[in-house]
Scaffold this motif. Structure first.
Motif, PDB file in Angstrom:
ATOM      1  N   SER A  46       2.517  -1.114  -4.270  1.00  0.00           N
ATOM      2  CA  SER A  46       1.139  -1.083  -3.789  1.00  0.00           C
ATOM      3  C   SER A  46       0.999   0.002  -2.731  1.00  0.00           C
ATOM      4  O   SER A  46       1.740   0.004  -1.734  1.00  0.00           O
ATOM      5  N   ILE A  47       0.060   0.926  -2.945  1.00  0.00           N
ATOM      6  CA  ILE A  47      -0.162   1.991  -1.958  1.00  0.00           C
ATOM      7  C   ILE A  47      -0.680   1.436  -0.637  1.00  0.00           C
ATOM      8  O   ILE A  47      -0.177   1.798   0.435  1.00  0.00           O
ATOM      9  N   PRO A  48      -1.680   0.541  -0.650  1.00  0.00           N
ATOM     10  CA  PRO A  48      -2.139  -0.024   0.628  1.00  0.00           C
ATOM     11  C   PRO A  48      -1.019  -0.743   1.376  1.00  0.00           C
ATOM     12  O   PRO A  48      -0.897  -0.614   2.601  1.00  0.00           O
ATOM     13  N   ALA A  49      -0.210  -1.504   0.655  1.00  0.00           N
ATOM     14  CA  ALA A  49       0.879  -2.246   1.305  1.00  0.00           C
ATOM     15  C   ALA A  49       1.912  -1.295   1.914  1.00  0.00           C
ATOM     16  O   ALA A  49       2.459  -1.563   2.988  1.00  0.00           O
ATOM     17  N   SER A  50       2.159  -0.172   1.238  1.00  0.00           N
ATOM     18  CA  SER A  50       3.128   0.794   1.762  1.00  0.00           C
ATOM     19  C   SER A  50       2.584   1.472   3.012  1.00  0.00           C
ATOM     20  O   SER A  50       3.336   1.762   3.951  1.00  0.00           O
ATOM     21  N   LEU A  51       1.265   1.716   3.054  1.00  0.00           N
ATOM     22  CA  LEU A  51       0.648   2.294   4.245  1.00  0.00           C
ATOM     23  C   LEU A  51       0.687   1.312   5.412  1.00  0.00           C
ATOM     24  O   LEU A  51       0.923   1.692   6.562  1.00  0.00           O
ATOM     25  N   ILE A  52       0.464   0.050   5.098  1.00  0.00           N
ATOM     26  CA  ILE A  52       0.548  -0.992   6.120  1.00  0.00           C
ATOM     27  C   ILE A  52       1.969  -1.066   6.680  1.00  0.00           C
ATOM     28  O   ILE A  52       2.172  -1.275   7.883  1.00  0.00           O
TER      29      ILE A  52
END
Length: 463
Positions: A46-52
């Protein structure tokens, strides 16, 4: 056996990239950030999860480093006040009579650091030694980086890797190896003698060579003081300067007594030093600045905090990456490691231990390597249990001395991860001495690696 996944291999690749960047004297913060993102992306898909996860890794890193940041900042604030009022000059005069040259300063500050570290561990020892002896060592002609090397190798290296007094490290490895603590302590003695001699002598010879060739900046104490703060010696009379020059070491000596009598260790010991330092700063400010003391105390604290965060700022992303490889993975990214995983770094070390052929020679170097790899998470202690279990496995299979192998793995893990090679783990010493942690790690690299190789070879005679 835990199966290695893509997460493990990517982490290993980024460790190699970080080491290459360090060797080439490049900043590795970007590599660490990209490493966290990529590991998080593969784990969560998940891109959002990796940014988080990037932000979470920074939060986790700062949280773990905060006690060290604060003690260094408080000490730096006191250092500003001592320099500005001229007390520091009075304090170093008695020590200057003994530290006549760089040779005495290097070995003197190192041995004192080692003795204090054995009883209270290196963190509070750094604050005690750094506040009083580092300026003296620099005035005697020892470069700031030389003082840092001595404190680091003797404290975080020799003392922490054997831990003869507190015995936290040998207990962890002994329990994992299934042998008494006393056997590990006894087996450590000849190994640490060899390791200590090789590393410290090599480091000093390299330092002197660079000083002679003029490739190393050799700061005098005057230059060092000017970097810290200009002075206004009219704020205190000579009598009051002498009073504080006596009071400060006395209060720190009382701290040492309290540590022994109250059995204060680690964080509690560091907190005691920090609280005492704040009281000293208040007393000096009230006497020197009088009505302006409220503003001046805040000023010195802010200056200390600015220094602390300036020094630690470049380390936060690096620490974040190594925390992902240890106990911080779940908190930063989530529960995405295989069932039974001991953490990325420990899994890699365990896989290596299984791949090493079982004979005395390869077992000795295998245990040292396993210990060193587990030390890459920067704590030194997280992987020593694995080093102990690996030593038991190898020793049982080859009929070798399990205690010697256990001590060897313990040395490998703590010398690498306990604060002599991993840059963010050597921050306290580098901050107190005002040198780059990366420069300190680079200068420790050859002596420590040579020491581990020679010590491992010597260990073969005890197997």
């Amino acid at each position: 056996m835990i199966e290695l996944t893509a997460i493990h291999y990517i982490y290993l690749i980024f460790i190699i990239l970080i080491l290459i960047a360090m060797i080439k004297k490049l900043d590795c913060s970007l590599i660490c950030i990209v490493g966290v993102v990529l590991i998080a992306l593969i784990s969560t898909k998940s891109i959002p999860a990796s940014l988080i996860s990037i932000f979470n890794s920074f939060i986790y890193s700062i949280t773990e480093l905060l006690p060290t940041i604060l003690i260094i900042s408080i000490i730096a604030g006191l250092s500003k006040a001592l320099s500005y009022t001229g007390i520091s000059k009075v304090m170093i005069e008695p020590f200057s009579k003994f530290m006549k040259n760089d040779f005495i300063a290097f070995w003197g500050i190192g041995i004192i650091m080692m003795i204090i570290s054995y009883f209270f561990w290196p963190s509070p020892a750094v604050a005690l030694v750094g506040a009083v002896l580092v300026p003296v060592a620099i005035k005697s002609g020892l470069p700031a980086i030389g003082a840092a090397i001595a404190m680091n190798l003797f404290g975080h290296g020799i003392a922490l890797s054997t831990d003869f007094v507190i015995q936290a490290a040998p207990k962890l490895t002994a329990d994992a190896a299934g042998i008494p603590v006393s056997e590990v302590v006894k087996a450590s003695v000849p190994l640490i003698i060899i390791m200590g001699i090789v590393t410290t002598v090599t480091a000093f010879i390299m330092l002197k060579k660079d000083m002679k060739n003029g490739t190393l900046e050799n700061l005098t104490y005057t230059e060092y003081s000017e970097e810290v703060e200009s002075t206004d010696e009219s704020l205190l009379s000579k009598g009051w300067k002498s009073f504080f020059a006596i009071l400060i070491p006395l209060l720190f000596a009382i701290d040492v007594f309290l540590m022994v009598s109250l059995n204060l260790k680690g964080g509690d010991a560091t907190a005691l030093i920090g609280g005492t330092t704040l009281i000293i700063l208040i007393l000096i400010s009230v006497k020197a600045y009088k009505k302006a003391s409220l503003d001046k105390i805040t000023r010195h604290l802010v200056e200390g905090l600015q220094f602390g965060f300036k020094v630690f700022g470049i380390v936060v992303p690096i620490a974040a990456f190594f925390y992902v490889g240890g106990d911080g993975f779940t908190a930063i990214i989530g529960n995405y490691l295989p069932t039974g995983s001991l953490g990325i770094v420990n899994d890699l070390g365990y896989a290596l231990s299984k791949a090493v052929p079982l004979n005395n020679f390869l077992s000795a170097f295998g245990v040292t390597t396993v210990g060193a790899i587990t030390g890459l998470d920067g704590s030194g202690f997280s992987g020593i249990a694995l080093a102990g279990s690996t030593a038991n496995l190898f020793g049982t299979a080859t009929g070798g001395n399990v205690a010697t192998l256990t001590a060897l793995g313990q040395l490998g893990a703590i010398w690498v991860g306990g604060g002599t090679l991993i840059p963010w783990a050597i921050i306290p010493v580098s901050a107190i001495c005002k040198v780059s942690p990366f420069e300190l790690a680079k200068r420790n690299f050859k002596p420590v690696v040579l020491g581990l190789i020679v010590t491992t070879i010597v260990a073969l005679f005890f197997l």
